[in-house]
Design a protein around this motif. Structure first.
Motif, PDB file in Angstrom:
ATOM      1  N   LEU A  28     -14.380  46.124  48.139  1.00  0.00           N
ATOM      2  CA  LEU A  28     -15.797  46.843  47.249  1.00  0.00           C
ATOM      3  C   LEU A  28     -16.250  46.312  46.671  1.00  0.00           C
ATOM      4  O   LEU A  28     -16.135  45.408  45.845  1.00  0.00           O
ATOM      5  N   PRO A  29     -17.525  46.055  47.214  1.00  0.00           N
ATOM      6  CA  PRO A  29     -18.230  44.642  45.938  1.00  0.00           C
ATOM      7  C   PRO A  29     -18.543  45.252  44.632  1.00  0.00           C
ATOM      8  O   PRO A  29     -18.558  46.464  44.602  1.00  0.00           O
ATOM      9  N   GLU A  30     -18.797  44.531  43.877  1.00  0.00           N
ATOM     10  CA  GLU A  30     -19.370  44.857  42.514  1.00  0.00           C
ATOM     11  C   GLU A  30     -21.236  45.258  43.023  1.00  0.00           C
ATOM     12  O   GLU A  30     -21.837  44.992  43.142  1.00  0.00           O
ATOM     13  N   GLU A  31     -20.589  45.866  41.805  1.00  0.00           N
ATOM     14  CA  GLU A  31     -22.240  47.066  41.558  1.00  0.00           C
ATOM     15  C   GLU A  31     -23.738  45.881  41.788  1.00  0.00           C
ATOM     16  O   GLU A  31     -23.442  44.821  40.341  1.00  0.00           O
ATOM     17  N   GLY A  32     -24.921  46.023  42.341  1.00  0.00           N
ATOM     18  CA  GLY A  32     -26.093  44.536  42.224  1.00  0.00           C
ATOM     19  C   GLY A  32     -25.781  43.197  42.972  1.00  0.00           C
ATOM     20  O   GLY A  32     -26.857  42.323  42.470  1.00  0.00           O
ATOM     21  N   SER A  33     -24.273  42.975  42.975  1.00  0.00           N
ATOM     22  CA  SER A  33     -24.042  41.810  44.337  1.00  0.00           C
ATOM     23  C   SER A  33     -24.494  41.668  45.355  1.00  0.00           C
ATOM     24  O   SER A  33     -24.473  40.391  46.008  1.00  0.00           O
ATOM     25  N   THR A  34     -24.912  42.759  45.974  1.00  0.00           N
ATOM     26  CA  THR A  34     -25.799  42.522  46.920  1.00  0.00           C
ATOM     27  C   THR A  34     -26.776  43.638  47.794  1.00  0.00           C
ATOM     28  O   THR A  34     -26.069  44.999  46.948  1.00  0.00           O
ATOM     29  N   LEU A  35     -26.903  43.763  48.416  1.00  0.00           N
ATOM     30  CA  LEU A  35     -28.209  44.915  48.758  1.00  0.00           C
ATOM     31  C   LEU A  35     -27.594  45.569  50.261  1.00  0.00           C
ATOM     32  O   LEU A  35     -27.649  46.462  50.747  1.00  0.00           O
ATOM     33  N   ARG A  36     -26.511  45.359  50.574  1.00  0.00           N
ATOM     34  CA  ARG A  36     -25.913  45.234  52.163  1.00  0.00           C
ATOM     35  C   ARG A  36     -23.834  45.820  51.123  1.00  0.00           C
ATOM     36  O   ARG A  36     -23.479  45.186  51.886  1.00  0.00           O
ATOM     37  N   PRO A  37     -23.639  47.021  50.458  1.00  0.00           N
ATOM     38  CA  PRO A  37     -21.967  46.541  49.885  1.00  0.00           C
ATOM     39  C   PRO A  37     -21.052  47.202  51.136  1.00  0.00           C
ATOM     40  O   PRO A  37     -20.208  46.523  51.320  1.00  0.00           O
ATOM     41  N   GLU A  38     -22.199  48.077  52.105  1.00  0.00           N
ATOM     42  CA  GLU A  38     -20.945  48.430  52.837  1.00  0.00           C
ATOM     43  C   GLU A  38     -20.961  47.576  54.043  1.00  0.00           C
ATOM     44  O   GLU A  38     -19.869  47.224  54.425  1.00  0.00           O
ATOM     45  N   THR A  39     -21.587  46.322  54.825  1.00  0.00           N
ATOM     46  CA  THR A  39     -22.066  45.375  55.739  1.00  0.00           C
ATOM     47  C   THR A  39     -20.845  44.323  54.374  1.00  0.00           C
ATOM     48  O   THR A  39     -20.028  43.834  55.408  1.00  0.00           O
TER      49      THR A  39
END
Length: 215
Positions: A28-39
């Protein structure tokens, strides 16, 4: 079929192997690190041997009857995720905003996001205060809960069958790439796993096609 984009496009629904969820949590990417966390998550899993498959199957409708507050937030985010589509989306939403309040709220969210320098998170609570202030200013009342049977399967099938993109919607439709066959994203997966994923994806597509033919 997507309400906000006005076209049939790639997206959910997503199915996951639940026995891999614990491993997936580690990607899981850190919050705010990407606008597409699921992708970001599924691509990371693909690189370590857990590929995913995309089936060429129209499976339903998306973003219809969302809360106004959620539409505002979502389209604020869309201004960052799809800036290249913003001019066409604005044209589409302006054309229909007089007869569709959802698209009017979408337009306000997109415009706000286009001029803001605030960091955007994929978080339902972000921008809720702004959305509620806007509703109060316009004299709108937030929607109530949507009944589970609001749309019948027959209505959904008819909406998809009758969809004919014209004008700006035709241009938007051309902005999304589609393939006639299943897309298998390997990301270094072993051939044995690739083959298994392809067979499962092919089965999903075949079953979906037969259901559509019978319907």
């Amino acid at each position: 079929m997507d309400k906000l984009f006005g076209v049939i496009r790639q997206g959910g629904f997503h199915f996951y192997r639940t026995n891999h969820l614990e491993k997936a949590m580690g990607y899981l990417p850190e919050e705010g690190s990407t606008l597409r966390p699921e992708t970001t998550l599924v691509n990371s899993m693909g690189k370590v041997g857990y590929p995913w498959v995309q089936a060429n199957l129209i499976s339903g409708i998306h973003d219809y009857e969302q809360f106004y507050g959620d539409l505002y937030r979502k389209c604020f985010v869309q201004s960052r995720k799809h800036p290249h589509l913003a001019p066409m989306l604005k044209t589409f939403w302006r054309e229909y905003q007089a007869v569709d309040k959802d698209l009017q709220m979408a337009l306000w969210g997109l415009q706000a996001g286009s001029v803001s320098d605030e960091q955007v998170f994929i978080n339902r609570t972000q921008f809720q205060d702004e959305a509620q202030e806007l509703l109060a200013l316009k004299g709108w009342v937030e929607k109530g809960e949507l009944p589970a049977d609001f749309f019948s399967l027959e209505q959904i099938a008819a909406m998809i069958a009758e969809h004919k993109p014209e004008g700006i919607l035709e241009k938007l439709s051309q902005s999304f790439s589609y393939r006639d066959n299943i897309d298998v994203y390997r990301y270094g997966a072993k051939k044995k796993k690739q083959s298994a994923v392809y067979r499962v994806g092919h089965l999903i597509e075949t079953v979906g096609r037969k259901i559509k033919e019978k319907g």
